[in-house]
Write a protein that holds these residues in place. Structure first.
Motif, PDB file in Angstrom:
ATOM      1  N   ASN A 124      -6.038  -4.340  -0.883  1.00 35.38           N
ATOM      2  CA  ASN A 124      -7.184  -4.070  -1.369  1.00 35.38           C
ATOM      3  C   ASN A 124      -7.674  -2.646  -0.894  1.00 35.38           C
ATOM      4  OD1 ASN A 124      -8.197  -6.664  -2.535  1.00 35.38           O
ATOM      5  ND2 ASN A 124      -8.007  -7.451  -0.435  1.00 35.38           N
ATOM      6  N   ALA A 138       5.173   8.583   2.405  1.00 35.93           N
ATOM      7  CA  ALA A 138       4.175   7.782   2.845  1.00 35.93           C
ATOM      8  C   ALA A 138       4.931   6.427   3.631  1.00 35.93           C
ATOM      9  CB  ALA A 138       3.478   7.014   1.662  1.00 35.93           C
ATOM     10  N   ARG A 139       5.681   5.982   3.181  1.00 33.53           N
ATOM     11  CA  ARG A 139       6.540   4.839   3.819  1.00 33.53           C
ATOM     12  C   ARG A 139       7.039   5.272   5.125  1.00 33.53           C
ATOM     13  NH1 ARG A 139       8.951   1.885  -1.289  1.00 33.53           N
ATOM     14  NH2 ARG A 139       7.238   0.529  -1.621  1.00 33.53           N
ATOM     15  N   GLU A 165       0.802  -1.260   0.072  1.00 33.84           N
ATOM     16  CA  GLU A 165       0.025  -0.055  -0.060  1.00 33.84           C
ATOM     17  C   GLU A 165       0.678   1.351  -0.088  1.00 33.84           C
ATOM     18  OE1 GLU A 165      -2.496   0.268   3.510  1.00 33.84           O
ATOM     19  OE2 GLU A 165      -0.657  -0.313   4.945  1.00 33.84           O
ATOM     20  N   SER A 166       2.304   1.181   0.231  1.00 38.98           N
ATOM     21  CA  SER A 166       2.633   2.452   0.589  1.00 38.98           C
ATOM     22  C   SER A 166       3.150   2.893  -0.908  1.00 38.98           C
ATOM     23  CB  SER A 166       4.345   2.065   1.343  1.00 38.98           C
ATOM     24  OG  SER A 166       5.081   1.335   0.337  1.00 38.98           O
ATOM     25  N   THR A 167       2.965   2.080  -1.930  1.00 39.21           N
ATOM     26  CA  THR A 167       3.436   2.493  -3.058  1.00 39.21           C
ATOM     27  C   THR A 167       2.266   3.675  -3.734  1.00 39.21           C
ATOM     28  OG1 THR A 167       2.101   0.566  -4.311  1.00 39.21           O
ATOM     29  CG2 THR A 167       4.587   0.358  -3.748  1.00 39.21           C
ATOM     30  N   LEU A 198      -3.655   8.131  -2.723  1.00 38.26           N
ATOM     31  CA  LEU A 198      -4.780   7.418  -2.234  1.00 38.26           C
ATOM     32  C   LEU A 198      -5.386   8.848  -1.062  1.00 38.26           C
ATOM     33  CD1 LEU A 198      -4.734   4.070  -0.824  1.00 38.26           C
ATOM     34  CD2 LEU A 198      -6.218   4.957  -2.636  1.00 38.26           C
ATOM     35  N   PRO A 201       1.092   2.915   6.127  1.00 41.57           N
ATOM     36  CA  PRO A 201       1.406   4.154   5.629  1.00 41.57           C
ATOM     37  C   PRO A 201       0.381   5.082   4.941  1.00 41.57           C
ATOM     38  CG  PRO A 201       1.775   2.290   3.829  1.00 41.57           C
ATOM     39  CD  PRO A 201       1.053   1.844   5.264  1.00 41.57           C
ATOM     40  N   THR A 202      -1.121   4.594   5.018  1.00 46.80           N
ATOM     41  CA  THR A 202      -1.975   5.427   4.335  1.00 46.80           C
ATOM     42  C   THR A 202      -2.655   6.378   5.133  1.00 46.80           C
ATOM     43  OG1 THR A 202      -3.372   3.657   4.570  1.00 46.80           O
ATOM     44  CG2 THR A 202      -2.176   3.666   2.527  1.00 46.80           C
ATOM     45  N   ALA A 225      -8.571  10.872  -1.251  1.00 48.81           N
ATOM     46  CA  ALA A 225      -9.605  10.764   0.051  1.00 48.81           C
ATOM     47  C   ALA A 225     -10.019  12.428   0.263  1.00 48.81           C
ATOM     48  CB  ALA A 225      -9.044  10.118   1.063  1.00 48.81           C
ATOM     49  N   SER A 258     -15.587   7.057   1.901  1.00 47.51           N
ATOM     50  CA  SER A 258     -14.657   6.831   2.657  1.00 47.51           C
ATOM     51  C   SER A 258     -13.540   5.729   2.105  1.00 47.51           C
ATOM     52  CB  SER A 258     -15.181   6.072   3.902  1.00 47.51           C
ATOM     53  OG  SER A 258     -14.667   4.924   4.322  1.00 47.51           O
ATOM     54  N   ILE A 259     -12.463   5.934   2.075  1.00 49.22           N
ATOM     55  CA  ILE A 259     -11.498   5.035   1.367  1.00 49.22           C
ATOM     56  C   ILE A 259     -10.494   4.311   2.413  1.00 49.22           C
ATOM     57  CG2 ILE A 259      -9.505   5.026  -0.469  1.00 49.22           C
ATOM     58  CD1 ILE A 259     -10.669   7.446  -1.476  1.00 49.22           C
ATOM     59  N   GLY A 260     -10.780   3.097   2.255  1.00 48.51           N
ATOM     60  CA  GLY A 260      -9.689   2.272   3.406  1.00 48.51           C
ATOM     61  C   GLY A 260      -8.664   1.558   2.348  1.00 48.51           C
ATOM     62  N   SER A 261      -7.478   1.175   3.022  1.00 47.76           N
ATOM     63  CA  SER A 261      -6.688   0.597   2.320  1.00 47.76           C
ATOM     64  C   SER A 261      -5.901  -0.827   3.286  1.00 47.76           C
ATOM     65  CB  SER A 261      -5.290   1.690   2.215  1.00 47.76           C
ATOM     66  OG  SER A 261      -4.128   0.983   1.972  1.00 47.76           O
ATOM     67  N   TYR A 262      -6.424  -1.998   2.547  1.00 51.24           N
ATOM     68  CA  TYR A 262      -6.031  -3.094   3.521  1.00 51.24           C
ATOM     69  C   TYR A 262      -5.090  -4.077   2.704  1.00 51.24           C
ATOM     70  CZ  TYR A 262     -10.620  -1.147   4.877  1.00 51.24           C
ATOM     71  OH  TYR A 262     -11.353  -0.211   5.487  1.00 51.24           O
ATOM     72  N   PRO A 263      -3.838  -3.873   3.505  1.00 50.34           N
ATOM     73  CA  PRO A 263      -2.780  -4.838   2.751  1.00 50.34           C
ATOM     74  C   PRO A 263      -3.089  -6.197   3.151  1.00 50.34           C
ATOM     75  CG  PRO A 263      -2.107  -3.588   4.844  1.00 50.34           C
ATOM     76  CD  PRO A 263      -3.582  -3.181   4.483  1.00 50.34           C
ATOM     77  N   ALA A 282       0.233   5.412  -1.395  1.00 51.34           N
ATOM     78  CA  ALA A 282      -0.455   6.019  -0.176  1.00 51.34           C
ATOM     79  C   ALA A 282      -0.478   7.518  -0.341  1.00 51.34           C
ATOM     80  CB  ALA A 282       0.661   5.730   1.117  1.00 51.34           C
ATOM     81  N   THR A 283       0.311   8.212  -0.934  1.00 54.54           N
ATOM     82  CA  THR A 283       0.186   9.574  -1.068  1.00 54.54           C
ATOM     83  C   THR A 283      -0.970   9.838  -2.035  1.00 54.54           C
ATOM     84  OG1 THR A 283       2.456   9.889  -0.916  1.00 54.54           O
ATOM     85  CG2 THR A 283       1.517  11.694  -1.962  1.00 54.54           C
ATOM     86  N   VAL A 296     -10.707  -0.114  -0.652  1.00 54.62           N
ATOM     87  CA  VAL A 296     -12.073  -0.187  -0.453  1.00 54.62           C
ATOM     88  C   VAL A 296     -12.856   1.050  -0.529  1.00 54.62           C
ATOM     89  CG1 VAL A 296     -13.997  -1.198   0.748  1.00 54.62           C
ATOM     90  CG2 VAL A 296     -11.942  -2.443   0.468  1.00 54.62           C
ATOM     91  N   ASP A 335      -5.434   6.718   6.450  1.00 56.61           N
ATOM     92  CA  ASP A 335      -6.507   6.230   7.202  1.00 56.61           C
ATOM     93  C   ASP A 335      -5.712   5.451   8.425  1.00 56.61           C
ATOM     94  OD1 ASP A 335      -5.521   4.202   5.503  1.00 56.61           O
ATOM     95  OD2 ASP A 335      -7.471   2.929   5.703  1.00 56.61           O
TER      96      ASP A 335
END
Lengths: 239, 239
Positions: free
Chosen positions: A216, B116-117, A183-185, A190, B74-75, A194, A201-206, A187-188, A218, B77
């Motif tokens: 993922n 982010a990281r 997800e760190s790739t 995203l 890193p995101t 957001a 609502s944007i969630g990031s699920y590694p 993150a910025t 979501v 949220d």
């Protein structure tokens, strides 16, 4: 108008000791999301009177609806009904309608109602019964608190008895985008998306699978147009 | 001496929306029971700053140990580290040791540490790092709060890093007796046995399988002799 909010209270030592893996939370969370009621908090407490009463008071004051699971059977560790009565400052006793429903579950009828089984007909004053099509012994609702059994098949049946009576909000709709890296790739980017779509609502699920990283993403919203626009922007990150 | 007590705080919208079924609670509950630490309460809250800070403060004040799961990636949220710093009233910034550990995870080393990281190296002042053998990005402990990742493989690895450092109590041992009828048929006698053995916790867990009722009676104690005596009494009910 914002969606109604809800909290869940799971009552039972068997969850906290790791003996049983809870499934009622997962079930209720999914059903409430479909209904447009936002589950904001879950608490799990042991079969301890003070802990149950304090949690019921706190959750009931903070949310539109509270759903409890567990502790309404016939044994000495089933203390939920008494705790709910205490939390609402009302009396509790065997109630005639609950007693009749319970008797109808046994071939012997009234004669089957031992003192232990009669505990399941003890209902706080002013409560409304919740239908239990599986094993008869009813749940009940008082104020904004819906009190249900812990056995998953019974809990799920009681949820279906209760939900049609509640007013939901706009159901949340969701989209998900899977990316095959950490997800760190993204993150910025995203974070930027957001910020641009506050109604999404944007969630990031590694996850890790077979030694590889993936994520993922979501997206959830009650607003279809905003959801689609934000999802397109997320997809553009991946392509 | 009573066992140390613990609470868990699960942070994440994905559990409350029903998208993900939590497994960290079940895992931690089992490991703490083996260690002789009594898990007394679990709370699940959303990715909401005020909710996280309030829960950390309440649980930290009420229990010997608090374990958190989720929100340290890193995101945008991932706000757990900032919330912990706020709850303890301390500052938070990228820390050199955490940064070095993180860089060692990437083949490119320091060059891979995007903004982010680098979020994953932000550690509240005064915290101690928790080793993450799976994906490097460390957890941390401050006061009595142990802050761990939400991805199950990483959470479980961090739990194994933390548990040896904690002092446990007498591990709970348990026995279980299964009866092939509903719990109400033994409820009175179980209550009597529970009253006679206050050092044994006796739980009654009804189930339905293939349309038949059954009950698992689970007895737990740190006292082997009392556990055996109470278990014998329960078995005598069944024979």
């Amino acid at each position: 108008m914002p969606n109604p909010t809800a909290a869940m209270l799971v009552i039972g030592d068997e969850i906290l000791s790791g003996r049983t893996r809870d499934s009622n939370m997962y079930h209720l969370a999914g059903r409430l999301t479909e209904k447009g009621i936002d589950l904001k908090e879950v608490r799990v407490v042991s079969d301890d009177r003070a802990a149950i009463v304090a949690a019921v008071k706190a959750l009931s004051a903070a949310h539109d609806h509270v759903f409890t699971s567990g502790g309404i059977g016939p044994t000495h560790d089933d203390i939920t009904a008494d705790c709910i009565a205490e939390a609402f400052g009302v009396g509790i006793d065997v109630r005639e309608d609950a007693r009749r429903i319970l008797a109808s579950h046994y071939p012997e009828g009234e004669a089957a109602l031992t003192p232990a089984r009669l505990r399941m007909a003890r209902i706080p004053d002013g409560a409304v019964l919740i239908d239990n099509p599986v094993s008869k012994a009813p749940g009940f609702a008082i104020g904004n608190v819906h009190v249900m059994a812990g056995v998953p098949s019974v809990f799920e049946a009681m949820v279906e008895s209760v939900l049609p009576l509640l007013t939901g909000g706009a159901p949340l709709i969701s989209e998900s985008v899977r990316i095959d890296r950490g997800e760190s790739t993204v993150a910025t980017e995203l974070g930027d998306i957001a910020a641009r779509f506050p109604q999404v609502s944007i969630g990031s699920y590694p996850f890790q699978r077979d030694g590889r990283y993936g994520t993922n993403i979501v997206l959830r919203s009650a607003d279809r147009a905003a959801l689609d626009a934000a999802t397109n922007d997320v997809r553009a990150l991946v392509d």
